[in-house]
Scaffold this active site. Structure first.
Site, mmCIF file in Angstrom:
data_model
loop_
_atom_site.group_PDB
_atom_site.id
_atom_site.type_symbol
_atom_site.label_atom_id
_atom_site.label_comp_id
_atom_site.label_asym_id
_atom_site.label_seq_id
_atom_site.Cartn_x
_atom_site.Cartn_y
_atom_site.Cartn_z
ATOM 1 N N SER A 60 52.067 -112.711 -153.365
ATOM 2 C CA SER A 60 51.686 -112.456 -151.971
ATOM 3 C C SER A 60 50.375 -111.685 -151.905
ATOM 4 O O SER A 60 50.190 -110.699 -152.624
ATOM 5 C CB SER A 60 52.793 -111.679 -151.252
ATOM 6 N N GLU A 73 61.001 -101.016 -155.862
ATOM 7 C CA GLU A 73 60.767 -102.272 -155.151
ATOM 8 C C GLU A 73 61.962 -102.667 -154.293
ATOM 9 O O GLU A 73 61.806 -103.220 -153.212
ATOM 10 C CB GLU A 73 60.470 -103.387 -156.173
#
Lengths: 341, 385
Positions: free
Chosen positions: B174, B257
């Site tokens: 991304s 994360e």
């Protein structure tokens, strides 16, 4: 978190083991007598009122630990009934149970009787709580008891009062406060029973071999175990939230509103976990789990009975949803983030 | 677990006032800022904004106010605050559906990884750039042949004079097309066990041999990319931690994360609509749905808080973070599904609140670890327990 948690858990584990170990061998009334001898049935009630001292948090630990061994004793009902009575008068030795009434009408001898009185046949006194009315107590002598059972086979009797008239308990907590304490303790009981079902299932799938390997080697089985674990984690977290919210406020009825949503949350989350965990525990146990001999049903039947005890999951959810809608997004968020937890 | 550079002790955060006051002050600050930007038409709230709404100006504005790199030590431009305080800020940003994608990954996991494992030199180089939102990070983890099986990465790092040469192919990266830096996991030796011999690098996206090609997702949006490294040079000091010990480090990074509020609040704008619709309709079914979702949200928030507290204690709560992410993603889906009990789903437009959330939702349970893999991680841990 109760500072005596580890000690209390060990004590209860030892007691249950001494009474036969697995839920099927334990006579609940004998175990109850042992608990009474040790004063464990009145943990969380002040000593000067005839309690055993300790906090509500300690009581939560006791309830959870007993439930995790799959045994049903009248601890939730009697400890709440004693708590109500203790506000008005010192406690005596009578076994007292509690019933929440839907309406504000008092029961009379002409009435149809009180349905679902927990442990009614063993109770010597009954506490009645109705919305908007002071709590009442009534002696059970002369009451007509028609035995009934809940899904777990625990006494839930129909009681018709014929003799004594219920008397008001001066200074007793409000209906909402009683309902909240019951909600917290039933949440603890459900968490305990869920822990018990999980423990049995985890051990079973590690031992039972099919296709030449333990069941746990089958990915779908492992996934089921993990789903039970995360469901349990969610229920335990919800219970922790409610305990902290209630503890932060003290136990005075005037403070009920602030922790109301935390208890509703605990009831909803523990009930949801109960549903998933009972289903998965049976699925992963195969046919062994549906026998009377194997101890799983002592936990799963209690999960089914207790998840909707006093008020159904759906009812708590609608209440919380109604509050959320009335508060609007801003209100919901403010409430959620008012504390770190 | 030993850390070259332990995180700031939690106590430092409360030097101004009690933690409770700090949270409220931080929350208020974020609420004002997002309201100003929204009212001025500078952003439109949306679901999945932390991945899809990229606005470097907004990230820089947050950085200027000390709302990026909050947990890093002040000597590196950070705020010297706790992860719990950072959580108060990220929750508010996600609630507002604000455009935070530019700094999110660097702030969330690269900075902390550099703090835990990087050399002093690397910390002095990288951390101030994350703190000021001048560095934009993308994550070079997944590869065409290494998705859930991350240790199967084929990208290689070859030791050369003064550094390393990286060759390989990363995917689902991304914002690689906007990033200044990439975190790259590469194999640097062929060991007997595949979890050995992996190394973490910080690579300049401008370096020779780095190329980016877009992947358009099903919504028609472009945030995914493929990134190819063709003998790209990485100076020696850009190795993160110990060469060959990358696996242990990357697993630890996963707790940063997976353990944040973005695993719970990606579809929050839909919940806002659901609350309003329930107030309007006053139907029992909706009230029950909303009540259950509110209860789940309260519990998930607490789980985020527990993860943040563990991080503040210097731990790496991998299991807790996996649990949170699994349950949080399920919640995000269920929020969207609940709106189907109202009229707001009927002939919904693709850019409606419902449409944006639903079309983004297939990614919820994939990125940062697929749901199936999370469950398998949890089951393995439980089997050992």
């Amino acid at each position: 978190m109760s500072e005596f948690a580890a000690e209390l858990r060990t004590l209860i584990d030892d007691l249950v083991s001494a009474e036969g170990g697995t839920a099927g061998d334990v006579d609940p009334l004998r175990l109850w007598e042992r608990l009474r001898e040790l004063g464990l049935h009145r943990v969380g009630l002040p000593e000067e009122r005839g309690g055993s001292g300790g906090s509500l948090d300690d009581l939560v630990v006791v309830v959870e630990a007993l439930a995790s061994r799959g045994v049903g004793v009248p601890i939730v009902e009697t400890s709440v009934a004693d708590w109500v009575v203790g506000h008005a008068q010192p406690l005596d030795d009578r076994l007292t149970t509690v019933v929440l009434l839907d309406t504000s009408t008092a029961p009379t001898d002409r009435g149809p009787g009180l349905p679902v009185v927990p442990w009614g046949r063993h109770a010597q006194r009954l506490v009645l709580c109705a919305p908007g009315r002071p709590a009442q107590a009534v002696d059970m002598a002369g009451a007509v008891v028609e035995p009934g059972e809940n899904l777990a086979g625990e006494p839930r009797d129909v009681v018709t009062l014929t003799g004594a008239t219920p008397a008001e308990l001066a200074g007793a907590p409000s209906y909402d406060a009683v309902r909240q304490r019951l909600g917290l303790l039933w949440s603890a009981a459900v968490v305990g029973a869920a822990q018990g079902a999980y423990r049995l299932t985890k051990a079973y799938v590690a031992e039972r071999r099919q296709f030449g390997a333990p069941l746990l080697e089958i990915p779908a089985v492992a996934s089921g175990v993990a789903q039970m674990r995360v469901g349990l984690a969610q229920a335990e977290t919800a219970l922790a939230l409610a305990r902290e919210a209630v503890a932060a406020e003290g136990e005075t009825p005037a403070d009920v509103n602030v922790s109301e949503s935390a208890v509703a949350t605990a009831r909803i989350m523990t009930a949801a976990a109960a549903t998933d965990i009972a289903r998965l525990a049976h699925q992963l146990h195969g046919a062994m789990g549906v026998t009377h001999e194997y101890p799983l049903h002592h936990c799963t039947r209690r999960l089914w009975a207790w998840r909707d005890s006093v008020a159904a999951e759906r009812q708590w959810a609608e209440e919380l949803g109604r509050q959320a809608a009335a508060a609007g997004e801003h209100g919901v968020w403010t409430r959620l983030t008012a504390t770190a937890y | 677990m030993d850390h070259a550079h332990p995180p700031t002790p939690p106590g430092t955060a409360s030097r101004r006032s009690g933690p409770q006051e700090n949270w409220l002050e931080l929350r208020t600050q974020v609420r004002r800022l997002t309201a100003d930007w929204r009212d001025a038409g500078r952003y439109r709230p949306r679901s999945d904004a932390w991945l899809r709404s990229f606005d470097l100006d907004f990230s820089k504005e947050l950085a200027a106010r000390g709302l990026v790199a909050m947990t890093y030590p002040e000597e590196f431009g950070g705020g010297g605050r706790s992860h719990v305080e950072r959580l108060a800020v990220t929750e508010e940003l996600l609630r507002a559906g604000a455009p935070v994608a530019a700094h999110w990954i660097g702030d969330r996991q690269i900075g902390p990884a550099v703090l835990r494992h990087g050399t002093r030199e690397l910390q002095e180089e990288i951390l101030p750039q994350i703190s000021s939102a001048t560095a934009v990070f993308c994550l070079g983890m997944s590869e065409p042949e290494a998705g859930s099986d991350l240790a199967a990465v084929r990208t290689t790092g070859r030791r050369v004079r003064d550094g390393w040469r990286i060759t390989g192919h990363k995917i689902w990266t991304s914002h690689a097309h906007r990033a200044t830096h990439a975190y790259v996991l590469a194999r640097t030796e062929h060991a007997a066990r595949k979890h050995q011999g992996l190394t973490e690098f910080i690579v300049d996206m401008q370096a020779d041999g780095v190329s980016v090609t877009p992947i358009v997702d099903l919504t028609g949006e472009h945030h995914f990319n493929e990134v190819r490294f063709d003998d790209a040079f990485v100076p020696a000091h850009r190795v993160l931690g110990r060469a060959g010990a990358g696996w242990k480090q990357v697993v630890e990074q996963l707790s940063f994360e997976r353990g944040g509020a973005e695993r719970v609040l990606s579809s929050y704008p839909v919940l806002v609509d659901l609350i309003a619709a329930t107030a309007e309709a006053q139907a029992h079914e909706l009230q029950g749905l909303l009540g259950s979702l509110t209860a789940r949200l309260a519990v998930l928030r607490r789980m985020c808080w527990d993860v943040a507290r563990s991080l503040d204690a210097g731990e790496a709560p991998v299991q807790q973070a996996a649990t949170l992410k699994y349950l949080g993603n399920t919640f995000e889906h269920d929020v969207i599904d609940a709106l189907r009990s109202t009229d707001l789903c009927r002939d919904a437009a693709r850019d409606s609140v419902f449409g944006q959330a639903l079309l983004a939702s297939p990614g919820f349970g994939l990125r940062g670890g697929a749901a199936e893999v999370l469950l398998s991680v949890i089951a393995k841990q439980e089997a050992r327990a």
